[in-house]
Write a protein that holds these residues in place. Structure first.
Motif, PDB file in Angstrom:
ATOM      1  N   ALA A 133     -29.417  -9.217  68.459  1.00 28.35           N
ATOM      2  CA  ALA A 133     -30.727  -8.562  68.357  1.00 28.35           C
ATOM      3  C   ALA A 133     -31.317  -8.735  66.953  1.00 28.35           C
ATOM      4  O   ALA A 133     -32.519  -8.973  66.802  1.00 28.35           O
ATOM      5  CB  ALA A 133     -30.601  -7.082  68.713  1.00 28.35           C
ATOM      6  N   SER A 134     -30.470  -8.633  65.925  1.00 27.80           N
ATOM      7  CA  SER A 134     -30.952  -8.824  64.547  1.00 27.80           C
ATOM      8  C   SER A 134     -31.389 -10.268  64.336  1.00 27.80           C
ATOM      9  O   SER A 134     -32.400 -10.536  63.666  1.00 27.80           O
ATOM     10  CB  SER A 134     -29.858  -8.497  63.528  1.00 27.80           C
ATOM     11  OG  SER A 134     -29.354  -7.211  63.743  1.00 27.80           O
ATOM     12  N   ALA A 184     -45.842  -7.162  65.707  1.00 25.92           N
ATOM     13  CA  ALA A 184     -46.347  -6.653  66.990  1.00 25.92           C
ATOM     14  C   ALA A 184     -47.717  -5.999  66.791  1.00 25.92           C
ATOM     15  O   ALA A 184     -48.640  -6.221  67.589  1.00 25.92           O
ATOM     16  CB  ALA A 184     -45.347  -5.662  67.584  1.00 25.92           C
ATOM     17  N   ARG A 222     -38.086 -14.049  64.929  1.00 31.83           N
ATOM     18  CA  ARG A 222     -39.483 -13.738  65.180  1.00 31.83           C
ATOM     19  C   ARG A 222     -40.293 -13.781  63.882  1.00 31.83           C
ATOM     20  O   ARG A 222     -41.411 -14.286  63.819  1.00 31.83           O
ATOM     21  CB  ARG A 222     -39.581 -12.345  65.816  1.00 31.83           C
ATOM     22  CG  ARG A 222     -40.957 -12.054  66.289  1.00 31.83           C
ATOM     23  CD  ARG A 222     -41.005 -10.889  67.243  1.00 31.83           C
ATOM     24  NE  ARG A 222     -42.349 -10.807  67.788  1.00 31.83           N
ATOM     25  CZ  ARG A 222     -42.922  -9.690  68.178  1.00 31.83           C
ATOM     26  NH1 ARG A 222     -42.257  -8.569  68.126  1.00 31.83           N
ATOM     27  NH2 ARG A 222     -44.146  -9.695  68.644  1.00 31.83           N
ATOM     28  N   ILE A 230     -36.434  -5.723  59.134  1.00 33.51           N
ATOM     29  CA  ILE A 230     -36.539  -4.546  59.999  1.00 33.51           C
ATOM     30  C   ILE A 230     -38.006  -4.171  60.204  1.00 33.51           C
ATOM     31  O   ILE A 230     -38.452  -3.952  61.324  1.00 33.51           O
ATOM     32  CB  ILE A 230     -35.761  -3.348  59.398  1.00 33.51           C
ATOM     33  CG1 ILE A 230     -34.256  -3.602  59.525  1.00 33.51           C
ATOM     34  CG2 ILE A 230     -36.155  -2.041  60.080  1.00 33.51           C
ATOM     35  CD1 ILE A 230     -33.388  -2.504  58.932  1.00 33.51           C
ATOM     36  N   ALA A 249     -40.776  -6.653  62.186  1.00 32.23           N
ATOM     37  CA  ALA A 249     -40.833  -6.730  63.654  1.00 32.23           C
ATOM     38  C   ALA A 249     -41.981  -5.876  64.211  1.00 32.23           C
ATOM     39  O   ALA A 249     -42.866  -6.417  64.899  1.00 32.23           O
ATOM     40  CB  ALA A 249     -39.487  -6.343  64.255  1.00 32.23           C
ATOM     41  N   PRO A 250     -42.059  -4.574  63.894  1.00 36.65           N
ATOM     42  CA  PRO A 250     -43.222  -3.824  64.375  1.00 36.65           C
ATOM     43  C   PRO A 250     -44.523  -4.255  63.713  1.00 36.65           C
ATOM     44  O   PRO A 250     -45.590  -4.116  64.321  1.00 36.65           O
ATOM     45  CB  PRO A 250     -42.898  -2.361  64.024  1.00 36.65           C
ATOM     46  CG  PRO A 250     -41.583  -2.342  63.344  1.00 36.65           C
ATOM     47  CD  PRO A 250     -41.043  -3.724  63.248  1.00 36.65           C
ATOM     48  N   GLN A 294     -34.781 -10.660  65.700  1.00 34.59           N
ATOM     49  CA  GLN A 294     -35.817 -10.082  64.819  1.00 34.59           C
ATOM     50  C   GLN A 294     -36.138 -11.029  63.665  1.00 34.59           C
ATOM     51  O   GLN A 294     -37.291 -11.205  63.295  1.00 34.59           O
ATOM     52  CB  GLN A 294     -35.355  -8.735  64.244  1.00 34.59           C
ATOM     53  CG  GLN A 294     -35.472  -7.601  65.209  1.00 34.59           C
ATOM     54  CD  GLN A 294     -35.419  -6.210  64.590  1.00 34.59           C
ATOM     55  OE1 GLN A 294     -35.806  -5.259  65.230  1.00 34.59           O
ATOM     56  NE2 GLN A 294     -34.941  -6.066  63.374  1.00 34.59           N
TER      57      GLN A 294
END
Lengths: 170, 427
Positions: B74-75, B44, B81, B37, B40-41, B78
């Motif tokens: 979507a998970s 980025a 990525r 979780i 991901a940010p 993530q």
């Protein structure tokens, strides 16, 4: 910065701000749609850009999820005024450039729907509905520097570029 | 004046002889962790900082644990990525499904968290590693990204509080009960911006696993970190696993504490935290008889092998109450395998419990045990906020593994002794 106040009580935790169930995205708009959903299912629909959250003690307690301040920004909220903030949330908000102000007096006095004006540099909160003015606890200068840069990423970017330029100059 | 263990670790990492509470320091970090979780940010943010590589690919840990095995598309994206980021930057400690477990059980078990380290984890329960005598704190994704890029972070040196637990624990009372009791006494924000240091005879008698349960929940009192000074138990745990060198720090006898709390642990009975705050904790006797729909046993708080052994002790030869859904999730694949070898999984399945893969899923209402409106759950996890495990009008109670097992059998919140007496089994 001016907006209407949305009022919440103490201990608004990150699960209330953005439930973990929605953390399969980092899109601010998507996250914003579910902001404060556990406290008020229609919250994101009521927010007008620039509105302000006013809350009690320990706002943002719990998870380290940066999605919490991202969701608040994502739904259009311009700033959060609280009696106090939880540590990780406070740091995350500065890091992503969400204005937050700590003022127990403002948090207690401002009522839902009041028109509020915030002067960030001065740390001044004015309730235009009642005419009262409050002074927020100032940010330490170092944090203010990060906030002025627009968050930790632009702050670091500038710092790294300066270091590179200095290295090339030397 | 002397320094606390926290101040000593921070001073060492800031290259200073001494630091005092309130000092703002720039410190070197030894380890940075993120999960599926928070990565991901972080990725980025990392990509916007303007560096090509992480500062040290051997000191970055990425664990897909929250929505893994992937809950939805979507998970999966993530996690993908994160996996690709790890491969591209040669990050040594990416744990693929099958090796990955719940991060805060995994890092100590794999010897990645060791005494004296300064650890930043992009997860609030990263304070767990303080049980090993490390300074470890939860941060957001941008802070984690900055540390991945530079190997440094800025910190305000916290004030320390000292919690001394005297005496011996009664049967069925564990580290979980000590920390629930502590939180009930100081409040949910009682140690905001501060460090919590635990010591005393009762703490020294605990296994590493139970100590990790205590420091895991320091954040539930708002603390920046929780810490227990290393002793023989710590080093016995660390020596065969350590992937990094370690340093043992101890608080000086004349160190300054903001507050000192002294309690007699022998007076405590098991504790139960009522909805919707961990501080809303009462003795088990005041909770007994409350009906629940689901029991969840596991998580970074109580999903280690010792926890599962206690559950098996209560469940062996008994059945989960027909009205109850009981989900048990071992914290890591190593815990799962050990439980298999010891026959514990057999006990659980025979009793009618469901044994899940190692995931954070149910703890945060993510998947594999989400609650419907009106449902009540007794859980060994660490949070019982509004909507934490599902619907905003569902209710979570927190307790230790023995109470959870007894509740699963009884169908209501129950004392393990009562359940064992009431349901004598021929073994």
């Amino acid at each position: 910065m001016r907006g209407r106040a949305h009022k919440f009580g103490p201990d608004i935790d990150t699960d209330v701000i953005i439930p973990a169930y929605y953390l399969n995205t980092i899109d601010p708009v998507e996250l914003g749609k579910h902001c404060m959903e556990a406290a008020d299912p229609d919250f994101s629909k009521k927010v007008k850009p620039g509105d302000i959250i006013v809350a009690g003690k320990n706002f943002g307690s719990g998870s380290s999820r940066e999605h919490a301040p991202i969701a608040i920004k994502g739904c259009g909220i311009g700033a959060v005024v609280a009696e106090s903030f939880a540590r990780i949330f406070f740091r995350n908000a500065i890091n992503i450039g969400l204005p937050i102000l700590e003022s127990p007096e403002a948090a207690a006095a401002i009522q839902a729907g009041d028109e509020v004006e915030i002067d960030l540099e001065a740390g001044r909160i004015t309730d235009l509905t009642t005419g009262q003015t409050f002074q927020a606890t100032p940010l330490p200068p170092f944090m203010m520097e990060i906030f002025r840069a627009g968050g930790l990423v632009p702050y670091l970017r500038q710092k790294i570029e300066r270091q590179r330029a200095a290295a090339q100059g030397a | 004046m002397g320094m606390t263990i926290t101040e000593k670790i921070l001073a060492a990492h800031a290259g200073k002889k001494e630091v005092r509470p309130g000092d703002l320091i720039e410190a070197k970090v030894d380890l940075v962790m993120a999960n599926d979780i928070t990565a991901a940010p972080a990725i980025a943010a990392f990509e916007k900082i303007g560096v090509d590589n992480v500062w040290d690919p051997e000191r970055v840990v990425l664990v897909p644990s929250h929505f893994a095995p992937a809950r939805d598309i979507a998970s999966a994206a993530q996690i993908k990525r994160m996996r690709e980021f790890a491969r591209r930057l040669n990050i040594k400690w990416f744990f693929e499904l099958g090796q990955a477990g719940i991060e805060h059980a995994l890092l100590p078990e794999q010897g990645l968290a060791v005494p004296g380290m300064l650890i930043l984890g992009a997860d609030s329960h990263s304070c767990t590693y303080g049980a090993l005598g490390a300074f470890s704190t939860g941060v957001g994704s941008t802070d984690a990204a900055a540390a991945m890029a530079t190997g440094e972070t800025w910190l305000r040196v916290p004030e320390s509080n000292l919690f001394i637990f005297h005496g011996k624990l009664r049967p069925w009372v564990s580290g979980k009960d000590l920390i629930l009791y502590t939180i009930s006494q100081v409040g949910d924000d009682g140690c905001r911006y501060q460090a919590m240091e635990f010591t005393g005879e009762a703490i020294r008698s605990l296994s590493m696993e139970q100590r990790m349960t205590i420091t895991n929940m320091a954040i539930e009192a708002g603390a920046k970190s929780g810490i227990i000074a290393p002793d023989e138990t710590t080093l016995e745990y660390v020596k065969p696993r350590a992937k990094f060198p370690w340093t043992v720090y101890q608080s000086d006898p004349d160190a300054h504490y903001a507050r000192v709390f002294e309690w007699d642990a022998s007076e405590l009975e098991p504790q139960v935290s009522f909805p919707h705050l961990p501080s809303n904790t009462k003795p088990l006797s005041e909770a007994a008889g409350i009906e629940v729909d689901q029991v969840v046993i596991g998580s970074c708080t109580n999903g280690r092998i010792e926890d599962l052994r206690i559950v098996a002790e209560v469940m062996r030869g008994r059945k989960v109450h027909p009205r109850i859904r009981c989900i048990i999730f071992p914290a890591t694949p190593e815990v799962y395998k050990q439980a298999l070898r010891e026959g514990l999984i057999d006990v659980f399945v025979e009793a009618g419990a469901v044994v899940s893969t190692s995931t954070c899923g149910p703890c945060l209402g993510g998947h594999m045990g989400v609650l419907a409106e009106g449902e009540r759950c007794l859980s060994t996890t660490n949070r019982n906020y509004v909507g934490r495990m599902g619907h905003p009008r569902s209710y979570t109670y927190l307790a230790n593994p023995a109470v959870a097992a007894a509740t699963a059998v009884a169908g209501v919140i129950a004392d393990p002794d009562d359940v064992i007496k009431r349901t004598e089994v021929a073994l």
